[in-house]
Design a protein around this motif. Structure first.
Motif, mmCIF file in Angstrom:
data_model
loop_
_atom_site.group_PDB
_atom_site.id
_atom_site.type_symbol
_atom_site.label_atom_id
_atom_site.label_comp_id
_atom_site.label_asym_id
_atom_site.label_seq_id
_atom_site.Cartn_x
_atom_site.Cartn_y
_atom_site.Cartn_z
ATOM 1 N N ARG B 22 -11.082 -39.314 4.517
ATOM 2 C CA ARG B 22 -10.668 -40.499 3.650
ATOM 3 C C ARG B 22 -10.388 -41.491 4.582
ATOM 4 O O ARG B 22 -10.710 -42.594 4.743
ATOM 5 C CB ARG B 22 -9.583 -40.301 2.579
ATOM 6 N N LEU B 23 -9.390 -40.948 5.590
ATOM 7 C CA LEU B 23 -9.040 -42.458 6.336
ATOM 8 C C LEU B 23 -9.954 -42.708 7.399
ATOM 9 O O LEU B 23 -10.036 -43.813 7.880
ATOM 10 C CB LEU B 23 -7.455 -41.741 7.419
ATOM 11 N N SER B 24 -10.990 -41.808 7.849
ATOM 12 C CA SER B 24 -12.067 -42.149 8.605
ATOM 13 C C SER B 24 -12.928 -43.199 7.881
ATOM 14 O O SER B 24 -13.688 -44.020 8.664
ATOM 15 C CB SER B 24 -12.987 -41.095 9.229
ATOM 16 N N GLU B 25 -12.639 -43.342 6.539
ATOM 17 C CA GLU B 25 -13.447 -44.245 5.925
ATOM 18 C C GLU B 25 -13.134 -45.776 6.250
ATOM 19 O O GLU B 25 -13.806 -46.964 6.074
ATOM 20 C CB GLU B 25 -13.563 -44.117 4.390
ATOM 21 N N TRP B 26 -11.872 -45.782 6.683
ATOM 22 C CA TRP B 26 -11.292 -47.358 7.152
ATOM 23 C C TRP B 26 -11.868 -47.822 8.374
ATOM 24 O O TRP B 26 -11.723 -49.062 8.808
ATOM 25 C CB TRP B 26 -9.965 -47.159 7.259
ATOM 26 N N CYS B 27 -12.581 -46.883 9.186
ATOM 27 C CA CYS B 27 -12.937 -47.021 10.496
ATOM 28 C C CYS B 27 -13.936 -48.313 10.283
ATOM 29 O O CYS B 27 -14.798 -48.277 9.548
ATOM 30 C CB CYS B 27 -13.586 -45.887 11.160
ATOM 31 N N GLY B 28 -13.760 -49.522 11.181
ATOM 32 C CA GLY B 28 -14.478 -50.570 10.772
ATOM 33 C C GLY B 28 -14.007 -51.617 9.703
ATOM 34 O O GLY B 28 -14.706 -52.602 9.413
ATOM 35 N N HIS B 29 -13.133 -50.984 8.956
ATOM 36 C CA HIS B 29 -12.547 -51.789 7.604
ATOM 37 C C HIS B 29 -11.471 -52.077 7.600
ATOM 38 O O HIS B 29 -10.915 -52.642 6.531
ATOM 39 C CB HIS B 29 -13.098 -51.160 6.370
ATOM 40 N N GLY B 30 -10.385 -51.784 8.610
ATOM 41 C CA GLY B 30 -8.996 -51.968 8.645
ATOM 42 C C GLY B 30 -8.727 -53.491 8.676
ATOM 43 O O GLY B 30 -9.640 -54.347 8.944
ATOM 44 N N PRO B 31 -7.576 -53.659 8.103
ATOM 45 C CA PRO B 31 -7.267 -55.187 7.815
ATOM 46 C C PRO B 31 -7.010 -56.022 9.310
ATOM 47 O O PRO B 31 -7.598 -57.371 9.217
ATOM 48 C CB PRO B 31 -5.892 -55.273 7.073
ATOM 49 N N ILE B 32 -6.647 -55.364 10.301
ATOM 50 C CA ILE B 32 -6.590 -55.941 11.506
ATOM 51 C C ILE B 32 -6.885 -54.812 12.363
ATOM 52 O O ILE B 32 -6.883 -53.844 12.154
ATOM 53 C CB ILE B 32 -5.236 -56.367 11.743
ATOM 54 N N LEU B 33 -7.337 -55.169 13.574
ATOM 55 C CA LEU B 33 -7.863 -54.121 14.471
ATOM 56 C C LEU B 33 -6.913 -53.160 15.017
ATOM 57 O O LEU B 33 -7.306 -51.982 14.968
ATOM 58 C CB LEU B 33 -8.372 -54.953 15.832
#
Lengths: 161, 253
Positions: B22-33
């Motif tokens: 689930r956390l890996s789904e944030w890769c490239g989509h995080g609110p800031i780098l």
């Protein structure tokens, strides 16, 4: 049969794929070497820096390649988890090499907890102690991201673990 | 006995794998780098812990099983992760709420598992605890930053904690397998971890100027994951995670 000392001297040639200036001995991930005279095998025990470290497989492969180059054929690389790796095992020369490479080495012992806001990490470029943390998580699991407030360069810090 | 141990390891591994995925789904989509990098780092630690556990299970089972057998070739009902971890990421506050509840649990759980009579599990716990300590610091800091932030971030953080709270109880409700493992000194008594967990969460929530979720008083919680009865979300996760291995079985890089 090859001696344990000889194996260690070969291991000095295997570098960390993420931080190529460090050998795996500098990094302190080689835990032991067992020579089995009977079936002429060499077992090399290594421990990961972080559980998900993707460099581990590459390191294991590079160890085997280096041994083959040196004529040691029967090599087993065993991964062990306990005792867990700590930055305290990094050698002093390893820390110096890291700093020269542009990565600030771990500043304290792993068992002394210093709140991140109190930790002083000198800039590896201009040596200024006026630096601030940008993010506790960096380009690899073992690093944090810092910025020097004097020379304004961002840099990696090999975090204490 | 070995069967129960494998079942138990599977539950622990599935928790880490599904949370990591689930956390890996944030890769490239995080609110800031920086957050993007942090979440990817934490995902990697969790997937790394899952690998160590699956590898251990494969060694016990033998029979040609490998660490890949379990994540890639089992179906939904065979996964034993807690429901909390398969919930969608939602907005950033939702993910942070899920992380706070789980990281706090993992922190106390691994601290206790270090004393397991099973040396291998104790070693994995020792390794993972070091990493979870960072994870917990990250999620706690964000709960405080969002809770004690703007009106909007506060509202979102409050809602997120309330929505995930009813899934946290399952972490502390031992299954039959867990009871058997507790009996043998392999697993820590998770029921006994609940008070210290709740106290720690309460401190963070207070620092974040948020209020404790009301559903806490009811004591009721969502459950089923440990028995393999999941929300519909897990099937979608597996479709993504298992696609390549199911299409081209045993393919390698």
């Amino acid at each position: 049969m090859v001696s344990k000392e000889k194996i260690y001297s070969y291991l000095e040639n295997v570098s960390d794929p993420e931080v190529p200036v460090l050998s795996i001995l500098d990094l302190g991930i080689v835990r032991d070497v067992n020579i089995n005279e009977e079936n002429e095998t060499v077992e090399i025990l290594i421990t990961p820096t972080y559980s998900g470290c993707p460099a581990m497989q590459m390191i294991a492969m590079n160890v085997k390649m280096e041994m083959l180059t040196q004529g040691v054929k029967n090599v087993i690389v065993t991964e062990i988890l306990s005792p867990a790796w700590t930055t305290d095992w990094m050698t002093e020369s390893g820390k110096r090499k890291l700093n020269e490479y542009g990565i600030a080495p771990p500043q304290n012992k792993s068992n002394e907890y210093i709140p991140i806001e109190d930790l002083i990490v000198p800039c590896p470029i201009c040596q200024s102690k006026n630096t601030s943390v940008i993010s506790e998580f960096g380009s690899t699991a073992c690093k944090s991201l810092y910025r020097c407030n004097d020379c304004l360069e961002p840099f990696d810090y090999f975090k204490c673990h | 006995m070995n069967n129960s141990l494998v079942e138990y390891i599977m539950h622990l591994a599935d928790n880490s794998l599904i949370h990591g995925h689930r956390l890996s789904e944030w890769c490239g989509h995080g609110p800031i780098l920086e957050v993007d990098i942090a979440l990817s780092n934490i995902a990697l630690d969790n997937i790394g812990a899952a690998r160590s556990l699956y590898e251990y299970a494969a060694e016990i089972e033998g029979n040609g099983k490998t660490e890949d057998t379990y994540p890639y070739f089992r179906d939904v009902r065979q996964f034993k992760n807690s429901l909390l971890l398969e919930l969608p990421n939602g907005n950033f506050a939702d993910t942070i709420a899920k992380c706070l509840l789980f990281d706090t649990y993992q922190f106390y759980f691994y601290t206790a598992l270090k004393n397991s009579s099973d040396n291998r599990l104790a070693a994995i716990a020792e390794k993972s605890l070091k990493e979870v300590t960072y994870h917990l610091r990250f999620s706690s800091e964000w709960v405080v930053r969002l809770g004690d932030g703007t009106d909007e971030s506060k509202q979102k953080m409050q809602n997120a904690i309330a929505e995930h709270w009813e899934y946290a109880g399952e972490l502390f409700a031992p299954s039959n397998i867990e009871l058997e493992m507790i009996e043998q000194g392999i697993a820590p008594n998770i029921d006994a971890l609940k008070d210290v967990w709740q106290q720690k969460i309460a401190e963070t929530i207070e620092e974040a100027t948020l209020s404790f979720p009301l559903s806490n008083e009811k004591g009721w919680f969502q459950s089923g994951g440990k028995k393999g009865i999941h929300t519909e979300y897990l099937g979608f996760i597996l479709a993504d995670l298992q696609y390549m291995q199911k299409t081209y079985p045993n393919s390698e890089w």
